[in-house]
Design a protein around this motif. Sequence first.
Motif, PDB file in Angstrom:
ATOM      1  N   THR A   1      36.919  30.581  49.866  1.00 45.41           N
ATOM      2  CA  THR A   1      37.548  29.637  48.937  1.00 45.41           C
ATOM      3  C   THR A   1      38.980  29.347  49.367  1.00 45.41           C
ATOM      4  OG1 THR A   1      36.203  30.452  47.097  1.00 45.41           O
ATOM      5  CG2 THR A   1      38.189  29.208  46.538  1.00 45.41           C
ATOM      6  N   LYS A   2      39.334  28.078  49.306  1.00 40.52           N
ATOM      7  CA  LYS A   2      40.693  27.660  49.669  1.00 40.52           C
ATOM      8  C   LYS A   2      41.562  27.584  48.420  1.00 40.52           C
ATOM      9  CE  LYS A   2      43.071  23.918  52.174  1.00 40.52           C
ATOM     10  NZ  LYS A   2      42.877  22.590  52.822  1.00 40.52           N
ATOM     11  N   LEU A   3      42.747  28.171  48.493  1.00 43.51           N
ATOM     12  CA  LEU A   3      43.656  28.114  47.364  1.00 43.51           C
ATOM     13  C   LEU A   3      44.177  26.694  47.178  1.00 43.51           C
ATOM     14  CD1 LEU A   3      45.846  31.339  47.729  1.00 43.51           C
ATOM     15  CD2 LEU A   3      43.668  31.040  46.579  1.00 43.51           C
ATOM     16  N   PRO A   4      44.482  26.319  45.946  1.00 45.61           N
ATOM     17  CA  PRO A   4      45.003  24.964  45.710  1.00 45.61           C
ATOM     18  C   PRO A   4      46.447  24.827  46.202  1.00 45.61           C
ATOM     19  CG  PRO A   4      45.085  26.230  43.691  1.00 45.61           C
ATOM     20  CD  PRO A   4      44.367  27.092  44.686  1.00 45.61           C
ATOM     21  N   LYS A   5      46.892  23.593  46.279  1.00 50.50           N
ATOM     22  CA  LYS A   5      48.285  23.335  46.648  1.00 50.50           C
ATOM     23  C   LYS A   5      49.219  23.767  45.526  1.00 50.50           C
ATOM     24  CE  LYS A   5      51.165  19.594  48.526  1.00 50.50           C
ATOM     25  NZ  LYS A   5      51.193  18.142  48.892  1.00 50.50           N
ATOM     26  N   LYS A   6      48.699  23.678  44.296  1.00 47.50           N
ATOM     27  CA  LYS A   6      49.483  24.073  43.131  1.00 47.50           C
ATOM     28  C   LYS A   6      48.528  24.589  42.065  1.00 47.50           C
ATOM     29  CE  LYS A   6      53.007  22.246  39.957  1.00 47.50           C
ATOM     30  NZ  LYS A   6      53.778  21.032  39.550  1.00 47.50           N
ATOM     31  N   GLY A   7      48.857  25.735  41.473  1.00 44.68           N
ATOM     32  CA  GLY A   7      47.984  26.291  40.445  1.00 44.68           C
ATOM     33  C   GLY A   7      48.328  27.730  40.137  1.00 44.68           C
ATOM     34  N   GLN A   8      47.285  28.496  39.795  1.00 44.01           N
ATOM     35  CA  GLN A   8      47.478  29.896  39.437  1.00 44.01           C
ATOM     36  C   GLN A   8      46.400  30.756  40.073  1.00 44.01           C
ATOM     37  OE1 GLN A   8      47.398  29.596  35.141  1.00 44.01           O
ATOM     38  NE2 GLN A   8      49.622  29.522  35.013  1.00 44.01           N
ATOM     39  N   ILE A   9      46.775  32.004  40.356  1.00 46.57           N
ATOM     40  CA  ILE A   9      45.843  32.980  40.918  1.00 46.57           C
ATOM     41  C   ILE A   9      45.811  34.186  39.986  1.00 46.57           C
ATOM     42  CG2 ILE A   9      45.233  34.383  42.934  1.00 46.57           C
ATOM     43  CD1 ILE A   9      47.182  32.694  44.556  1.00 46.57           C
ATOM     44  N   VAL A  10      44.623  34.668  39.666  1.00 48.54           N
ATOM     45  CA  VAL A  10      44.474  35.860  38.838  1.00 48.54           C
ATOM     46  C   VAL A  10      43.919  36.973  39.717  1.00 48.54           C
ATOM     47  CG1 VAL A  10      43.420  36.875  36.776  1.00 48.54           C
ATOM     48  CG2 VAL A  10      44.036  34.435  36.813  1.00 48.54           C
ATOM     49  N   ILE A  11      44.644  38.097  39.772  1.00 49.55           N
ATOM     50  CA  ILE A  11      44.296  39.199  40.669  1.00 49.55           C
ATOM     51  C   ILE A  11      44.113  40.492  39.883  1.00 49.55           C
ATOM     52  CG2 ILE A  11      45.068  40.616  42.620  1.00 49.55           C
ATOM     53  CD1 ILE A  11      46.581  38.227  43.677  1.00 49.55           C
ATOM     54  N   PHE A  12      43.039  41.206  40.185  1.00 46.71           N
ATOM     55  CA  PHE A  12      42.806  42.549  39.630  1.00 46.71           C
ATOM     56  C   PHE A  12      43.191  43.542  40.709  1.00 46.71           C
ATOM     57  CE2 PHE A  12      39.549  45.947  38.430  1.00 46.71           C
ATOM     58  CZ  PHE A  12      40.345  46.455  37.413  1.00 46.71           C
ATOM     59  N   ALA A  13      44.115  44.459  40.366  1.00 50.08           N
ATOM     60  CA  ALA A  13      44.634  45.360  41.395  1.00 50.08           C
ATOM     61  C   ALA A  13      45.101  46.675  40.802  1.00 50.08           C
ATOM     62  CB  ALA A  13      45.797  44.701  42.129  1.00 50.08           C
ATOM     63  N   LYS A  14      45.105  47.696  41.623  1.00 49.66           N
ATOM     64  CA  LYS A  14      45.697  48.964  41.231  1.00 49.66           C
ATOM     65  C   LYS A  14      47.217  48.835  41.273  1.00 49.66           C
ATOM     66  CE  LYS A  14      41.998  52.206  42.306  1.00 49.66           C
ATOM     67  NZ  LYS A  14      41.608  53.437  43.035  1.00 49.66           N
ATOM     68  N   ASN A  15      47.874  49.645  40.439  1.00 52.07           N
ATOM     69  CA  ASN A  15      49.324  49.540  40.308  1.00 52.07           C
ATOM     70  C   ASN A  15      50.062  49.703  41.635  1.00 52.07           C
ATOM     71  OD1 ASN A  15      48.932  49.255  37.555  1.00 52.07           O
ATOM     72  ND2 ASN A  15      49.235  51.415  37.124  1.00 52.07           N
ATOM     73  N   ASN A  16      49.533  50.586  42.485  1.00 48.98           N
ATOM     74  CA  ASN A  16      50.245  50.868  43.739  1.00 48.98           C
ATOM     75  C   ASN A  16      50.202  49.714  44.741  1.00 48.98           C
ATOM     76  OD1 ASN A  16      47.609  51.033  44.671  1.00 48.98           O
ATOM     77  ND2 ASN A  16      47.609  53.256  44.869  1.00 48.98           N
ATOM     78  N   ALA A  17      49.391  48.693  44.439  1.00 48.44           N
ATOM     79  CA  ALA A  17      49.303  47.547  45.351  1.00 48.44           C
ATOM     80  C   ALA A  17      50.118  46.350  44.875  1.00 48.44           C
ATOM     81  CB  ALA A  17      47.841  47.132  45.518  1.00 48.44           C
ATOM     82  N   LEU A  18      50.687  46.422  43.673  1.00 50.03           N
ATOM     83  CA  LEU A  18      51.295  45.244  43.065  1.00 50.03           C
ATOM     84  C   LEU A  18      52.542  44.738  43.781  1.00 50.03           C
ATOM     85  CD1 LEU A  18      50.828  45.949  39.265  1.00 50.03           C
ATOM     86  CD2 LEU A  18      49.686  44.224  40.659  1.00 50.03           C
ATOM     87  N   LYS A  19      53.377  45.646  44.251  1.00 52.65           N
ATOM     88  CA  LYS A  19      54.599  45.207  44.918  1.00 52.65           C
ATOM     89  C   LYS A  19      54.273  44.414  46.184  1.00 52.65           C
ATOM     90  CE  LYS A  19      57.883  48.647  43.224  1.00 52.65           C
ATOM     91  NZ  LYS A  19      58.831  49.731  43.575  1.00 52.65           N
ATOM     92  N   GLU A  20      53.295  44.903  46.933  1.00 52.49           N
ATOM     93  CA  GLU A  20      52.895  44.202  48.156  1.00 52.49           C
ATOM     94  C   GLU A  20      52.279  42.841  47.833  1.00 52.49           C
ATOM     95  OE1 GLU A  20      50.021  44.850  52.090  1.00 52.49           O
ATOM     96  OE2 GLU A  20      50.448  46.546  50.747  1.00 52.49           O
ATOM     97  N   ILE A  21      51.459  42.804  46.774  1.00 52.92           N
ATOM     98  CA  ILE A  21      50.848  41.544  46.355  1.00 52.92           C
ATOM     99  C   ILE A  21      51.917  40.552  45.912  1.00 52.92           C
ATOM    100  CG2 ILE A  21      49.340  40.453  44.653  1.00 52.92           C
ATOM    101  CD1 ILE A  21      47.773  43.114  44.587  1.00 52.92           C
ATOM    102  N   LYS A  22      52.845  41.019  45.113  1.00 51.44           N
ATOM    103  CA  LYS A  22      53.920  40.155  44.618  1.00 51.44           C
ATOM    104  C   LYS A  22      54.710  39.559  45.779  1.00 51.44           C
ATOM    105  CE  LYS A  22      58.158  40.387  41.794  1.00 51.44           C
ATOM    106  NZ  LYS A  22      57.948  39.230  40.929  1.00 51.44           N
ATOM    107  N   SER A  23      55.038  40.390  46.750  1.00 53.06           N
ATOM    108  CA  SER A  23      55.786  39.927  47.913  1.00 53.06           C
ATOM    109  C   SER A  23      55.000  38.871  48.698  1.00 53.06           C
ATOM    110  CB  SER A  23      56.125  41.117  48.821  1.00 53.06           C
ATOM    111  OG  SER A  23      56.793  40.677  49.994  1.00 53.06           O
ATOM    112  N   LEU A  24      53.693  39.113  48.836  1.00 53.92           N
ATOM    113  CA  LEU A  24      52.843  38.190  49.588  1.00 53.92           C
ATOM    114  C   LEU A  24      52.664  36.854  48.865  1.00 53.92           C
ATOM    115  CD1 LEU A  24      50.756  37.722  51.927  1.00 53.92           C
ATOM    116  CD2 LEU A  24      49.030  38.684  50.393  1.00 53.92           C
ATOM    117  N   ILE A  25      52.335  36.897  47.586  1.00 58.06           N
ATOM    118  CA  ILE A  25      52.023  35.687  46.832  1.00 58.06           C
ATOM    119  C   ILE A  25      53.278  34.849  46.567  1.00 58.06           C
ATOM    120  CG2 ILE A  25      51.048  34.761  44.693  1.00 58.06           C
ATOM    121  CD1 ILE A  25      48.986  36.002  46.548  1.00 58.06           C
ATOM    122  N   GLU A  26      54.395  35.505  46.324  1.00 57.06           N
ATOM    123  CA  GLU A  26      55.596  34.777  45.943  1.00 57.06           C
ATOM    124  C   GLU A  26      56.467  34.374  47.144  1.00 57.06           C
ATOM    125  OE1 GLU A  26      57.656  37.059  43.005  1.00 57.06           O
ATOM    126  OE2 GLU A  26      56.186  36.582  41.443  1.00 57.06           O
TER     127      GLU A  26
END
Length: 226
Positions: A197-222
């Motif tokens: 699946t291709k992410l949209p140019k503009k929108g929202q992503i909902v992610i289910f994750a363990k707490n220890n992965a959130l900082k890395e996810i935040k850095s990647l997505i933002e």
Amino acid sequence: MFVVIMGAGRVGYLVAKMLEAEGHDVTIIEMNKERAKELSLLINGLVIEGDATDQKTLEEANIKQADAFAALTGRDDANLLACILAKHLNPKVTTILRVSNPKNKEVFERVEDLKRYFDFVISPEEIAANYIFRSIVTPGFDRVLFPKEGAEIVQFKIDENSEVAEKVVKDLGLPKDSLIVAIYDEKGNLVIPSGDTKLPKKGQIVIFAKNNALKEIKSLIEKKKE
């Protein structure tokens, strides 16, 4: 559903209003005479002035016909007793026990003889504290917590300046213990994604994750495009 609620404080009242907004039938049992009178003007369902630890009061509230019983006062012992009585009168009813003291929550969940009387134990204070703690440690998320599992559902906004915009899910390089469970485009259309699946140019992503992965996810997505 038909739900009987014990206690019409802030938590009980909000739960009742949410249930009614979804079309469910609600009866509230409230000990305080003035509060019961006030609530009778605020909700559509029946408000009974009485004590839900009394069998006659529960019967008056039609507990035998109820689908769920929620004991939501600030008194842990009374909530537990009410759940025991509700299960005794209606073994099929789903019971929700509010516990204000986290120590009591641990005890109630450990004692096998008690566990059969409640289906869910909820501690709003503990949930709120955990939410505040997670917001301090990893701020900036819209989140739903799973404290026992050490995981969360978090929501991120993306736009044309986001580095991940229009990338394919499998190429994002998300850390282990994380999964994109939903994608919304700028029009609010929902997609349950696969790896292709291709992410949209503009929108929202909902992610289910363990707490220890959130900082890395935040850095990647933002991360923004250079």
